[in-house]
Design an enzyme around this catalytic site. Sequence first.
Site, PDB file in Angstrom:
ATOM      1  CG  PHE A 121      -0.638   3.031  39.648  1.00  0.00           C
ATOM      2  CD1 PHE A 121      -0.111   2.763  38.288  1.00  0.00           C
ATOM      3  CD2 PHE A 121      -0.046   2.451  40.577  1.00  0.00           C
ATOM      4  CE1 PHE A 121       0.508   1.523  38.405  1.00  0.00           C
ATOM      5  CE2 PHE A 121       1.167   1.777  40.554  1.00  0.00           C
ATOM      6  CZ  PHE A 121       1.124   0.851  38.956  1.00  0.00           C
ATOM      7  CG  ASP A 122      -4.732   9.221  36.809  1.00  0.00           C
ATOM      8  OD1 ASP A 122      -5.552   9.846  37.220  1.00  0.00           O
ATOM      9  OD2 ASP A 122      -5.297   8.298  35.714  1.00  0.00           O
ATOM     10  CG  LEU A 123      -9.277   5.084  40.120  1.00  0.00           C
ATOM     11  CD1 LEU A 123      -8.631   3.655  40.387  1.00  0.00           C
ATOM     12  CD2 LEU A 123     -10.173   5.340  40.879  1.00  0.00           C
TER      13      LEU A 123
END
Length: 213
Positions: free
Chosen positions: A8-10
């Site tokens: 995941f990106d944040l």
Amino acid sequence: MPVNTVLFDLDGTLVDTLPLIRDTYQKVFQSMGIPWRGGEVMSFIGVPLRDIARHYAGERHQEFFRLYQYYYGLEHDTRTRPYPGTLRLLSGLAESGYKIGVVTSKTRKVAERAISCCSLEPFVNALVAVDDVRKPKPEPEPVFKALDLLRSSVDQAVFIGDSSFDFVAGRRAGVMTLAVAWGITSGPDLNEVDADGVLYHWSDLRKYLSPAD
């Protein structure tokens, strides 16, 4: 091979920080006398802050960076929250045996603060921040590093993000790449993303996954 790893990106993907980021940039631009230009800087979300600082502030880039970190830190803990359903999603993935990684253009210190603030630590098996790589997103190096840390292969992984820099990094790495509809890329722009699919709700992820071994 079945997918057993979810990256995941944040910002704009797991945690809702975009309003805070926009407000922080506005304060920095105002303090430094940089034209706001309708907030075009938001289109750079996903690029390392130091690169954004150099682009807008030139020789004053260190001042830009310090001001941003200062203003951002003032309200970080009160304005950083996981998106609805995120904790439930991560808990379900962990219980089902999936490996979970976060790949971000934040510094490690700031990323760890966000992860802690949003109670994501129990679910994150690997974190790759901007200071962990030589070539950050949109280059594929951060994705490859996360897979290496998790001992996973590209054909076992999916990378989920909200910006073009995420999508390009994922595609260059050769992993399945998904866009979320609630981040920096939204509305009609979602029709143009170079991703394998769009998640309008976290429940949409189910159709791209199979039980992990």
